[in-house]
Design a protein around this motif. Sequence first.
Motif, PDB file in Angstrom:
ATOM      1  N   PRO A 348       0.800  -1.224   0.000  1.00  0.00           N
ATOM      2  CA  PRO A 348       0.000   0.000   0.000  1.00  0.00           C
ATOM      3  C   PRO A 348       0.833   1.275   0.000  1.00  0.00           C
ATOM      4  O   PRO A 348       0.385   2.305  -0.498  1.00  0.00           O
ATOM      5  CB  PRO A 348      -0.826  -0.121   1.295  1.00  0.00           C
ATOM      6  CG  PRO A 348      -0.850  -1.571   1.614  1.00  0.00           C
ATOM      7  CD  PRO A 348       0.460  -2.116   1.133  1.00  0.00           C
ATOM      8  N   GLU A 349       2.061   1.206   0.557  1.00  0.00           N
ATOM      9  CA  GLU A 349       2.874   2.422   0.644  1.00  0.00           C
ATOM     10  C   GLU A 349       3.641   2.731  -0.635  1.00  0.00           C
ATOM     11  O   GLU A 349       4.326   3.765  -0.720  1.00  0.00           O
ATOM     12  CB  GLU A 349       3.852   2.317   1.818  1.00  0.00           C
ATOM     13  CG  GLU A 349       4.831   1.165   1.722  1.00  0.00           C
ATOM     14  CD  GLU A 349       4.334  -0.095   2.392  1.00  0.00           C
ATOM     15  OE1 GLU A 349       5.176  -0.954   2.708  1.00  0.00           O
ATOM     16  OE2 GLU A 349       3.100  -0.223   2.603  1.00  0.00           O
ATOM     17  N   PHE A 350       3.536   1.915  -1.654  1.00  0.00           N
ATOM     18  CA  PHE A 350       4.198   2.210  -2.931  1.00  0.00           C
ATOM     19  C   PHE A 350       3.755   3.585  -3.432  1.00  0.00           C
ATOM     20  O   PHE A 350       2.578   3.949  -3.346  1.00  0.00           O
ATOM     21  CB  PHE A 350       3.829   1.168  -3.978  1.00  0.00           C
ATOM     22  CG  PHE A 350       4.749  -0.022  -4.041  1.00  0.00           C
ATOM     23  CD1 PHE A 350       5.331  -0.533  -2.891  1.00  0.00           C
ATOM     24  CD2 PHE A 350       5.042  -0.638  -5.241  1.00  0.00           C
ATOM     25  CE1 PHE A 350       6.164  -1.641  -2.942  1.00  0.00           C
ATOM     26  CE2 PHE A 350       5.865  -1.747  -5.315  1.00  0.00           C
ATOM     27  CZ  PHE A 350       6.437  -2.249  -4.162  1.00  0.00           C
ATOM     28  N   THR A 351       4.713   4.344  -3.967  1.00  0.00           N
ATOM     29  CA  THR A 351       4.363   5.638  -4.550  1.00  0.00           C
ATOM     30  C   THR A 351       3.754   5.438  -5.933  1.00  0.00           C
ATOM     31  O   THR A 351       3.871   4.371  -6.539  1.00  0.00           O
ATOM     32  CB  THR A 351       5.604   6.524  -4.678  1.00  0.00           C
ATOM     33  OG1 THR A 351       6.511   5.916  -5.618  1.00  0.00           O
ATOM     34  CG2 THR A 351       6.304   6.695  -3.328  1.00  0.00           C
ATOM     35  N   LEU A 352       3.129   6.485  -6.439  1.00  0.00           N
ATOM     36  CA  LEU A 352       2.553   6.400  -7.780  1.00  0.00           C
ATOM     37  C   LEU A 352       3.627   6.098  -8.826  1.00  0.00           C
ATOM     38  O   LEU A 352       3.384   5.374  -9.788  1.00  0.00           O
ATOM     39  CB  LEU A 352       1.840   7.705  -8.136  1.00  0.00           C
ATOM     40  CG  LEU A 352       0.429   7.891  -7.585  1.00  0.00           C
ATOM     41  CD1 LEU A 352      -0.125   9.238  -8.011  1.00  0.00           C
ATOM     42  CD2 LEU A 352      -0.489   6.783  -8.065  1.00  0.00           C
ATOM     43  N   ARG A 353       4.810   6.650  -8.623  1.00  0.00           N
ATOM     44  CA  ARG A 353       5.911   6.391  -9.553  1.00  0.00           C
ATOM     45  C   ARG A 353       6.270   4.900  -9.549  1.00  0.00           C
ATOM     46  O   ARG A 353       6.474   4.290 -10.605  1.00  0.00           O
ATOM     47  CB  ARG A 353       7.114   7.245  -9.178  1.00  0.00           C
ATOM     48  CG  ARG A 353       8.299   7.101 -10.129  1.00  0.00           C
ATOM     49  CD  ARG A 353       9.450   7.982  -9.659  1.00  0.00           C
ATOM     50  NE  ARG A 353      10.597   7.847 -10.535  1.00  0.00           N
ATOM     51  CZ  ARG A 353      10.791   8.532 -11.646  1.00  0.00           C
ATOM     52  NH1 ARG A 353       9.885   9.417 -12.032  1.00  0.00           N
ATOM     53  NH2 ARG A 353      11.877   8.347 -12.386  1.00  0.00           N
ATOM     54  N   GLN A 354       6.317   4.305  -8.359  1.00  0.00           N
ATOM     55  CA  GLN A 354       6.631   2.886  -8.262  1.00  0.00           C
ATOM     56  C   GLN A 354       5.528   2.025  -8.883  1.00  0.00           C
ATOM     57  O   GLN A 354       5.810   1.039  -9.570  1.00  0.00           O
ATOM     58  CB  GLN A 354       6.837   2.498  -6.785  1.00  0.00           C
ATOM     59  CG  GLN A 354       8.098   3.068  -6.173  1.00  0.00           C
ATOM     60  CD  GLN A 354       8.170   2.799  -4.677  1.00  0.00           C
ATOM     61  OE1 GLN A 354       7.229   3.086  -3.936  1.00  0.00           O
ATOM     62  NE2 GLN A 354       9.293   2.237  -4.234  1.00  0.00           N
ATOM     63  N   VAL A 355       4.278   2.401  -8.646  1.00  0.00           N
ATOM     64  CA  VAL A 355       3.161   1.658  -9.218  1.00  0.00           C
ATOM     65  C   VAL A 355       3.185   1.735 -10.741  1.00  0.00           C
ATOM     66  O   VAL A 355       2.984   0.735 -11.438  1.00  0.00           O
ATOM     67  CB  VAL A 355       1.817   2.188  -8.672  1.00  0.00           C
ATOM     68  CG1 VAL A 355       0.654   1.504  -9.381  1.00  0.00           C
ATOM     69  CG2 VAL A 355       1.721   1.968  -7.171  1.00  0.00           C
ATOM     70  N   THR A 356       3.452   2.928 -11.253  1.00  0.00           N
ATOM     71  CA  THR A 356       3.497   3.121 -12.705  1.00  0.00           C
ATOM     72  C   THR A 356       4.589   2.254 -13.320  1.00  0.00           C
ATOM     73  O   THR A 356       4.378   1.589 -14.358  1.00  0.00           O
ATOM     74  CB  THR A 356       3.747   4.594 -13.042  1.00  0.00           C
ATOM     75  OG1 THR A 356       2.737   5.399 -12.422  1.00  0.00           O
ATOM     76  CG2 THR A 356       3.722   4.828 -14.544  1.00  0.00           C
ATOM     77  N   TYR A 357       5.755   2.242 -12.698  1.00  0.00           N
ATOM     78  CA  TYR A 357       6.873   1.421 -13.203  1.00  0.00           C
ATOM     79  C   TYR A 357       6.478  -0.055 -13.180  1.00  0.00           C
ATOM     80  O   TYR A 357       6.758  -0.799 -14.128  1.00  0.00           O
ATOM     81  CB  TYR A 357       8.105   1.652 -12.342  1.00  0.00           C
ATOM     82  CG  TYR A 357       9.279   0.771 -12.741  1.00  0.00           C
ATOM     83  CD1 TYR A 357      10.138   1.145 -13.773  1.00  0.00           C
ATOM     84  CD2 TYR A 357       9.517  -0.443 -12.094  1.00  0.00           C
ATOM     85  CE1 TYR A 357      11.199   0.330 -14.149  1.00  0.00           C
ATOM     86  CE2 TYR A 357      10.565  -1.265 -12.464  1.00  0.00           C
ATOM     87  CZ  TYR A 357      11.408  -0.869 -13.490  1.00  0.00           C
ATOM     88  OH  TYR A 357      12.444  -1.681 -13.864  1.00  0.00           O
TER      89      TYR A 357
END
Length: 413
Positions: A348-357
């Motif tokens: 859940p703590e993943f950033t949007l940048r990490q999710v996008t990657y």
Amino acid sequence: MKIFVARLPGTPVFDPAGDQIGRVRDVVVGLRIGRRPRVHGFVVEVQPRRRVFLPITRVRRIEAGSVVFTGRLNMRRFEQRASETLVIGQMLDLTVRVGDEPMTVYDVGMEEMKPYNWEITKVAVYKGRRREPRTVGWGEVSGFDTLQKDQGAAGLIAAFESLRAADMASALHDLPIKRRVEIARALHDDRLADVLEELPPDDQIGILGTLEPERAADVLEEMGPDDAADLLHDLPEEQAAKLLALMEPGEAAPVRRLLTYPETSAGGVMTSEPVILPPSATVAEALAHIRHQDLTPAVASQVYVTRPPTETPTGAYLGVTHFQRLLREPPSTLLGGVLDPSIDPIRPEFTLRQVTYYLANYNLVAAPVVDELGRLVGAVTVDDVLDHMLPEDWRERPDDLWPDDPRERAGRP
């Protein structure tokens, strides 16, 4: 040739080559003292959800199920002039007078008087709640120039009844604030919830603020928990807390959980209601679930398998299976045997940048979100990510994204 305007919304618009370039959303007219209104043209919605003006002089023909125009279409965003009136948005549902009788406008008819010269010649009206319309000439009606405190919304809603929620939202956004509020108040809770999900934050807040708190809470209950949480994030803390308290506990619980995550994290953008089934469910059951018409394509693309309970936060997360795999397996196959071992969940703590990657790296349209206890708490879809990565005003379709064609300078009367 006479055409009743309330039948036009959603009509496809074709260029001379036969290619569809958009759909009619409204008709623009100019009211004239002592004379019938002249039709200036159509408001046409082209993809992606941009409204432009099509002059009536460019319309070659209007027939059942289509409008065909000739020449180029100016892609500058339509802006209503002070001297113009939108038939669907502003004239329907007006209270007018036919003789001494107060009547409500149900529809208006436009007629081609000579080539490329259309005028409003007829008005369909009804009295009271019986809604048995009768048609009268434009000259028999008075009151179109009167500003009304409460115009009503039944006619406009009927005209837009078949539109998708995103198209209805676009239509609502372009209406004057007074009409926007009237329409919003008249929509059923579930329809209003669907439309609110497609509106810019400022419009969402403005409309929600005009509703009674109990009604606003009912509408929030009809929204997806992630969309409701996004909207509550944008409200003052005191107002958000009041609305949460008015919601049914079972509906408020997933929204409260989402509000505990940072707004720009995987937990903050995820949906808490993906398709979840136990490992003992069959492929046939899974396919039946993802066929549900209310699911977006991204949510319906994957089925998440967990130990009971199968509502977030679930029992132990076991894995995911994709709808393509489901289509290849016999209907009686158990889901526990068709899991994809290559997809690891995200936190859940993943950033949007990490999710996008993550989504881009594995060519996914959705990903499971699992907490530190190994429970599935939601799923992030590609449309969730896009909504939060685009500028806040992306729904406004700023003109710098749509450069004018310098060769095209179509004007209006």
